[in-house]
Scaffold this active site. Structure first.
Site, PDB file in Angstrom:
ATOM      1  N   ARG A  64     -23.567  -9.463  11.168  1.00 28.73           N
ATOM      2  CA  ARG A  64     -22.276  -9.344  11.846  1.00 28.73           C
ATOM      3  C   ARG A  64     -21.201  -9.041  10.795  1.00 28.73           C
ATOM      4  O   ARG A  64     -21.374  -9.369   9.619  1.00 28.73           O
ATOM      5  CB  ARG A  64     -21.907 -10.644  12.572  1.00 28.73           C
ATOM      6  CG  ARG A  64     -22.776 -10.950  13.779  1.00 28.73           C
ATOM      7  CD  ARG A  64     -22.520  -9.971  14.926  1.00 28.73           C
ATOM      8  NE  ARG A  64     -23.262 -10.308  16.124  1.00 28.73           N
ATOM      9  CZ  ARG A  64     -24.518  -9.940  16.375  1.00 28.73           C
ATOM     10  NH1 ARG A  64     -25.196  -9.244  15.477  1.00 28.73           N
ATOM     11  NH2 ARG A  64     -25.104 -10.289  17.519  1.00 28.73           N
ATOM     12  N   GLU A 113     -11.760  -4.841   0.044  1.00 26.88           N
ATOM     13  CA  GLU A 113     -11.549  -3.573   0.769  1.00 26.88           C
ATOM     14  C   GLU A 113     -11.627  -2.350  -0.145  1.00 26.88           C
ATOM     15  O   GLU A 113     -11.933  -1.247   0.295  1.00 26.88           O
ATOM     16  CB  GLU A 113     -10.210  -3.584   1.514  1.00 26.88           C
ATOM     17  CG  GLU A 113      -8.994  -3.650   0.598  1.00 26.88           C
ATOM     18  CD  GLU A 113      -7.675  -3.487   1.347  1.00 26.88           C
ATOM     19  OE1 GLU A 113      -7.677  -2.986   2.471  1.00 26.88           O
ATOM     20  OE2 GLU A 113      -6.633  -3.878   0.777  1.00 26.88           O
ATOM     21  N   GLY A 128       5.329  -6.003  -4.955  1.00 20.27           N
ATOM     22  CA  GLY A 128       4.089  -5.730  -5.687  1.00 20.27           C
ATOM     23  C   GLY A 128       4.269  -4.629  -6.709  1.00 20.27           C
ATOM     24  O   GLY A 128       5.393  -4.251  -7.058  1.00 20.27           O
ATOM     25  N   ASP A 131      -2.316  -9.348  -3.421  1.00 25.09           N
ATOM     26  CA  ASP A 131      -3.425  -8.738  -4.171  1.00 25.09           C
ATOM     27  C   ASP A 131      -3.636  -9.346  -5.556  1.00 25.09           C
ATOM     28  O   ASP A 131      -4.717  -9.236  -6.132  1.00 25.09           O
ATOM     29  CB  ASP A 131      -3.190  -7.227  -4.335  1.00 25.09           C
ATOM     30  CG  ASP A 131      -3.000  -6.518  -3.011  1.00 25.09           C
ATOM     31  OD1 ASP A 131      -3.435  -7.063  -1.977  1.00 25.09           O
ATOM     32  OD2 ASP A 131      -2.402  -5.422  -3.004  1.00 25.09           O
TER      33      ASP A 131
HETATM   34  P1  ADP Z   1       3.709  -2.895  -3.250  1.00 29.32           P
HETATM   35  O1  ADP Z   1       5.042  -3.075  -3.833  1.00 29.32           O
HETATM   36  O2  ADP Z   1       3.322  -4.002  -2.320  1.00 29.32           O
HETATM   37  O3  ADP Z   1       2.659  -2.559  -4.276  1.00 29.32           O
HETATM   38  P2  ADP Z   1       3.809  -0.052  -2.498  1.00 29.32           P
HETATM   39  O4  ADP Z   1       2.875   0.398  -3.551  1.00 29.32           O
HETATM   40  O5  ADP Z   1       3.650   0.533  -1.138  1.00 29.32           O
HETATM   41  O6  ADP Z   1       3.756  -1.633  -2.247  1.00 29.32           O
HETATM   42  O7  ADP Z   1       5.276   0.220  -3.022  1.00 29.32           O
HETATM   43  C1  ADP Z   1       6.386  -0.207  -2.268  1.00 29.32           C
HETATM   44  C2  ADP Z   1       7.515   0.759  -2.425  1.00 29.32           C
HETATM   45  O8  ADP Z   1       7.924   0.807  -3.802  1.00 29.32           O
HETATM   46  C3  ADP Z   1       7.199   2.204  -2.093  1.00 29.32           C
HETATM   47  O9  ADP Z   1       7.195   2.451  -0.703  1.00 29.32           O
HETATM   48  C4  ADP Z   1       8.353   2.905  -2.787  1.00 29.32           C
HETATM   49  O10 ADP Z   1       9.546   2.725  -2.056  1.00 29.32           O
HETATM   50  C5  ADP Z   1       8.464   2.089  -4.076  1.00 29.32           C
HETATM   51  N1  ADP Z   1       7.675   2.753  -5.137  1.00 29.32           N
HETATM   52  C6  ADP Z   1       6.345   2.722  -5.334  1.00 29.32           C
HETATM   53  N2  ADP Z   1       5.981   3.491  -6.373  1.00 29.32           N
HETATM   54  C7  ADP Z   1       7.125   4.040  -6.858  1.00 29.32           C
HETATM   55  C8  ADP Z   1       7.434   4.943  -7.926  1.00 29.32           C
HETATM   56  N3  ADP Z   1       6.466   5.456  -8.723  1.00 29.32           N
HETATM   57  N4  ADP Z   1       8.725   5.283  -8.127  1.00 29.32           N
HETATM   58  C9  ADP Z   1       9.693   4.789  -7.341  1.00 29.32           C
HETATM   59  N5  ADP Z   1       9.474   3.944  -6.310  1.00 29.32           N
HETATM   60  C10 ADP Z   1       8.212   3.574  -6.070  1.00 29.32           C
HETATM   61  O1  F6P Z   2      -0.610  -4.845  -1.076  1.00 28.80           O
HETATM   62  C1  F6P Z   2      -0.819  -5.765  -0.045  1.00 28.80           C
HETATM   63  C2  F6P Z   2      -1.730  -5.193   0.998  1.00 28.80           C
HETATM   64  O2  F6P Z   2      -1.911  -6.161   2.014  1.00 28.80           O
HETATM   65  C3  F6P Z   2      -3.082  -4.702   0.489  1.00 28.80           C
HETATM   66  O3  F6P Z   2      -3.992  -5.764   0.274  1.00 28.80           O
HETATM   67  C4  F6P Z   2      -3.503  -3.748   1.581  1.00 28.80           C
HETATM   68  O4  F6P Z   2      -4.392  -2.777   1.100  1.00 28.80           O
HETATM   69  C5  F6P Z   2      -2.193  -3.137   1.996  1.00 28.80           C
HETATM   70  O5  F6P Z   2      -1.163  -4.033   1.602  1.00 28.80           O
HETATM   71  C6  F6P Z   2      -2.088  -2.873   3.479  1.00 28.80           C
HETATM   72  O6  F6P Z   2      -0.891  -2.226   3.713  1.00 28.80           O
HETATM   73  P1  F6P Z   2      -0.272  -1.989   5.173  1.00 28.80           P
HETATM   74  O7  F6P Z   2       0.340  -3.297   5.607  1.00 28.80           O
HETATM   75  O8  F6P Z   2       0.749  -0.943   4.973  1.00 28.80           O
HETATM   76  O9  F6P Z   2      -1.396  -1.613   6.079  1.00 28.80           O
END
Ligand code: ADP
Ligand code: F6P
Length: 323
Positions: free
Chosen positions: A248, A223, A102, A127
């Site tokens: 509910r 959410e 993501g 998402d």
């Molecule tokens: P997603 O990729 O599903 O959006 P996260 O936002 O948690 O999930 O990001 C996943 C991982 O990507 C983070 O735990 C981190 O390892 C890396 N990451 C996120 N933002 C940064 C950033 N600004 N710089 C470097 N790595 C990042």
């Molecule tokens: O980014 C995917 C997602 O499922 C979001 O919709 C949600 O807010 C988040 O990850 C939940 O993260 P975790 O699995 O760390 O609780």
């Protein structure tokens, strides 16, 4: 390039295995080896990676989750930690990386690219908040899972003449709520991209649904919507006497991320995995595969992550007409 790496990072979702399989088989076809990195960026930092052959990725496409594992690795934001990651990639002879994930994961990929390490991204997040791609891998299956839940809740809601608040995932984005609410015939959809409505207005709309003779009232809440599901629940329950419907609440939670990937996600994962690998082997970096119309394009990673993908205002309008 003689050897590339592939990893899945951030929240998992259906279709990731199709991506990994496609990256592996496309690379092997082109004469390159593939290192599968375990547990996302954490695996890069801990040097946890192994060579994948064609058989290793056989039989995984129909399974949800990710066969490589995934993780959140906040320390990856630290440049020193990323230097360690690049050192491990170099030690293993990995010359480029396909990052599947993501917004956050793709931002991590962009940072590696800016440090001179070749990276191509694949958008994968339920998402659907990544810009410059119509859809990300995992969204279609998650939406069908949510829709199945809405249909089931409607059965019980109509049997009891109840109002149901159904909270869906999406982090700061309302895409899942809007699409599932539209397809599920919800009476109301609350998304973070649109301010309001006030709690009183929500209450009036529930009363209005009751007065119009509806047998139930389904409210889909993203959410990320403020003030949040709990506040609406408390407010509606405080108006128990005049609401008509009993209230509910169902928070769908992580079941939205699991399950067998749909045809669309398997196909999209396969197509995106293949195009990403070809691009990386052709010397591209700092780009992501995006679906635009029915065409896969290479788009800038920076553009893809610099702002959240906006909701289609026409769909928001449509949801109001259909209540
Ligand atoms: P997603 O990729 O599903 O959006 P996260 O936002 O948690 O999930 O990001 C996943 C991982 O990507 C983070 O735990 C981190 O390892 C890396 N990451 C996120 N933002 C940064 C950033 N600004 N710089 C470097 N790595 C990042
Ligand atoms: O980014 C995917 C997602 O499922 C979001 O919709 C949600 O807010 C988040 O990850 C939940 O993260 P975790 O699995 O760390 O609780």
């Amino acid at each position: 390039m003689k050897r590339i790496g592939v990893l899945t990072s951030g929240g998992d979702g259906p279709g990731l295995n199709a991506c990994i399989r496609a990256v592996t088989r496309q690379a092997l076809k082109q004469g390159a080896e593939v290192m599968g990195v375990r547990w996302g960026y954490q695996g890069l930092v801990q040097n946890d990676m192994q060579l994948l052959n064609s058989r290793d990725v056989g039989g995984i496409m129909g399974r949800g989750g990710t066969f490589l594992g995934t993780a959140r690795c906040p320390e990856f934001q630290d440049i020193k930690v990323r230097r360690t990651a690049i050192r491990h990639l170099n030690q293993n002879g990995v010359e480029g990386l396909v990052v599947i994930g993501g917004n956050g994961s793709l931002t991590g990929g962009l940072k590696l690219h800016e440090m001179g390490f070749p990276v191509v991204g694949i958008p994968a997040s339920i998402d659907n908040d990544i810009s410059n791609t119509d859809i990300a891998v995992g969204v279609d299956t998650a939406l069908n899972t949510i829709l199945d839940a809405i249909d089931k809740i409607k059965d019980t809601a109509s049997s009891h003449k109840r109002a149901f608040l159904i909270e869906v995932m999406g982090r700061d984005a309302g895409y899942l709520a809007l699409q599932s609410g539209l397809a599920g015939g919800a009476e109301m959809i609350l998304v973070p991209e649109r301010e309001g409505p006030a709690l009183e207005t929500i209450g009036e709309q529930v009363v209005d649904s009751y007065m119009r003779g509806k047998g139930y009232c389904i409210i889909i809440i993203a959410e990320g919507w403020k003030p949040g599901t709990q506040k609406v629940t408390e407010y509606l329950r405080s108006r128990k006497e005049d609401l008509g419907f009993d209230v509910r609440v169902t928070v769908l939670g992580h079941l939205q991320r699991g399950g067998r990937p749909s045809v669309f996600d398997r196909t999209m994962g396969t197509r995106m995995g293949s195009v990403a690998t070809e691009a990386l082997l052709n010397g591209e970096s700092g780009v992501m595969v995006g679906l635009q119309g029915n065409q896969l394009q290479l788009v800038s990673l920076e553009d893809a992550v610099s702002q959240l993908k906006p909701l289609d205002p026409r769909l928001l309008e449509l949801s109001e007409i259909m209540d």
